[in-house]
Design an enzyme around this catalytic site. Structure first.
Site, PDB file in Angstrom:
ATOM      1  N   ASP A 110      -0.381  -8.946   2.036  1.00  0.00           N
ATOM      2  CA  ASP A 110       0.798  -8.686   2.881  1.00  0.00           C
ATOM      3  C   ASP A 110       1.052  -9.749   3.944  1.00  0.00           C
ATOM      4  O   ASP A 110       1.641  -9.466   4.973  1.00  0.00           O
ATOM      5  CB  ASP A 110       0.665  -7.310   3.538  1.00  0.00           C
ATOM      6  CG  ASP A 110      -0.631  -7.173   4.339  1.00  0.00           C
ATOM      7  OD1 ASP A 110      -1.404  -8.146   4.396  1.00  0.00           O
ATOM      8  OD2 ASP A 110      -0.860  -6.099   4.909  1.00  0.00           O
ATOM      9  N   LYS A 162     -10.100  -6.024  15.065  1.00  0.00           N
ATOM     10  CA  LYS A 162      -9.299  -5.158  15.945  1.00  0.00           C
ATOM     11  C   LYS A 162      -9.998  -4.835  17.269  1.00  0.00           C
ATOM     12  O   LYS A 162     -10.352  -3.681  17.562  1.00  0.00           O
ATOM     13  CB  LYS A 162      -8.903  -3.875  15.207  1.00  0.00           C
ATOM     14  CG  LYS A 162      -8.276  -4.179  13.844  1.00  0.00           C
ATOM     15  CD  LYS A 162      -7.299  -3.183  13.356  1.00  0.00           C
ATOM     16  CE  LYS A 162      -6.483  -3.679  12.187  1.00  0.00           C
ATOM     17  NZ  LYS A 162      -7.194  -4.015  10.955  1.00  0.00           N
ATOM     18  N   ASP A 218       1.971 -10.988   9.222  1.00  0.00           N
ATOM     19  CA  ASP A 218       1.564  -9.880   8.359  1.00  0.00           C
ATOM     20  C   ASP A 218       2.811  -9.012   8.213  1.00  0.00           C
ATOM     21  O   ASP A 218       3.318  -8.472   9.197  1.00  0.00           O
ATOM     22  CB  ASP A 218       0.430  -9.092   9.037  1.00  0.00           C
ATOM     23  CG  ASP A 218      -0.018  -7.892   8.207  1.00  0.00           C
ATOM     24  OD1 ASP A 218       0.826  -7.270   7.531  1.00  0.00           O
ATOM     25  OD2 ASP A 218      -1.206  -7.569   8.238  1.00  0.00           O
TER      26      ASP A 218
END
Ligand code: GDD
Ligand code: MG
Length: 364
Positions: A110, A162, A218
């Site tokens: 993606d 993250k 993304d």
């Protein structure tokens, strides 16, 4: 050369589009997302591609059989019976990835950029360690994997997926090249490459960065899909791409960065741009105004409608004098009736909307 594309995941963040097609087949700039990557891999000399999938392979198989023939490459579907995460699929495809000593690419499906695979491979060979990660800089690093390098070196010191607190703004662009040796680190079970494999490789001094030049995004959710589209169109404009050649009588283009499929019909009194993609068979009526939006195949915008920052799904229709804005995403075959205001709606396939939607809502 070989490559594995991580195609699995349910693409929930790109609903309602992914209710109709698996994410890699959703068109980005009038071409299935995954085809942008496959073409770039072929360009870099890849002939053997593994698609790691965990849902609906049958739709993909059909589309990609044609791609195999067209590019004279071998595409293998590696189907997981349970989601194996971002590392497990490498173990599942071990036979192909380890069939010779040559390095292989691994890509998240993606992401969009100019895919500098040749340069990435050359750099990887030059350092001789197990892996190289393509990195880019972003303003909001918390939703990505953040990379800290050793001072003055391309070697990675820390990889934090993250992060909750600020670690840095250089992030994992979701594209890698590895030597088959990495496979010794990965077991056949659900495993996150970002959380389990990269930190260990960094510790062992086996992981390097390669800086990405130019745009990156993304595109796995609507807001980013639209931003990514703008970046990609700007890239096409700056490289004077032939794709941006407009049909005869292009008086309706405003501000550039407009990509129109030759089979689309745009009324010359419409005003289109900047940053618009119009898909095959789409129809744009009289006096329509389109800005920063994507019309997928056979979408129709009727006379005097106004559309901004939205994605109109395949076969969807916007009625006359309607106004659609603020990351509205219409699924396949959605109809918005005449004279309505639609603000930030996400509308599931086959719905017909006959009253205005004044604030962001999911319409099921
Ligand atoms: N085959 C398979 N099986 N593929 C999977 C699975 C699985 O179980 N889970 C996720 N994927 C695929 C997704 O389809 C996507 O192509 C890729 O793996 C990454 O998953 P995402 O869910 O999109 O992750 P992300 O966007 O939150 O984070 C990743 O990408 C960022 C860059 O966009 C990480 O790699 C981050 O470190 C990175 O910065
Ligand atoms: Mg993603």
């Amino acid at each position: 050369m070989k490559a594995l594309i991580l195609v699995g995941g349910f693409g929930t963040r790109l609903r309602p589009l992914t209710l109709t097609l698996p994410k890699p087949l959703v068109e980005f700039a009038n071409k299935p997302m995954i085809l942008h990557q496959i073409e770039a891999l072929v360009e870099a000399g890849v002939t053997d591609i593994v698609l790691a999938v965990n849902y609906r392979p049958e739709v993909m198989v059909k589309v990609l059989e044609k791609v195999e023939e067209q590019y004279n490459i071998k595409i293998t579907f590696s189907v997981e019976s349970e989601p194996l995460g971002t590392a497990g699929p490498l173990a599942l495809a071990r036979d192909i990835l380890a069939k010779d000593d040559s390095p292989f690419f691994v890509l998240n499906a993606d992401v969009t950029c100019a895919y500098p695979f040749k340069q990435l491979a050359e750099f990887h060979k030059s350092h001789g360690n197990e892996g190289t990660i393509l990195v880019t800089k972003v303003a909001e690093p918390s939703k990505y994997g953040v990379i800290v390098s050793q001072p003055g070196s391309t070697k990675i010191d820390r990889f934090v997926e993250k992060p909750q607190t600020f670690v840095g703004n250089r992030i994992n662009a979701g594209m890698y090249i590895f030597t088959p040796k990495i496979l010794d680190r990965i077991e056949l079970r659900p495993t996150s490459i970002e959380q389990e494999i990269f930190p260990a490789m960094a510790k062992a001094g086996e992981l390097h960065t390669f800086e990405l030049d130019g745009f990156w995004m993304d595109v796995g959710q609507p807001k980013d899909y639209l931003s990514g589209t703008c970046l990609y169109l700007t890239h096409l404009t700056s490289t004077k791409s032939k794709l941006l050649t407009y049909p005869e009588g292009n008086s309706y283009i405003y501000g550039g960065n407009v990509l129109i499929d030759p089979t689309a019909e745009v009324d010359p009194t419409a005003l289109i741009g900047p940053n618009v993609v119009i898909g095959p068979g789409a129809k744009v009526g009289k006096g329509v105004r389109l800005q920063r939006c994507v019309l997928l195949a056979n979408a129709r915008v009727k006379d005097h409608a106004w559309v901004q920052s939205s994605i109109l799904g395949w076969n969807s229709t916007i009625g006359k004098w309607s106004r659609v804005e603020n990351i509205t995403v219409l699924g396949d075959d959605v109809t918005i009736k005449d004279e309505l205001y639609v603000n930030g709606a996400s509308v599931l396939p086959h719905k017909s909307i006959s009253s205005s939607i004044p604030s962001p809502t999911i319409v099921m």
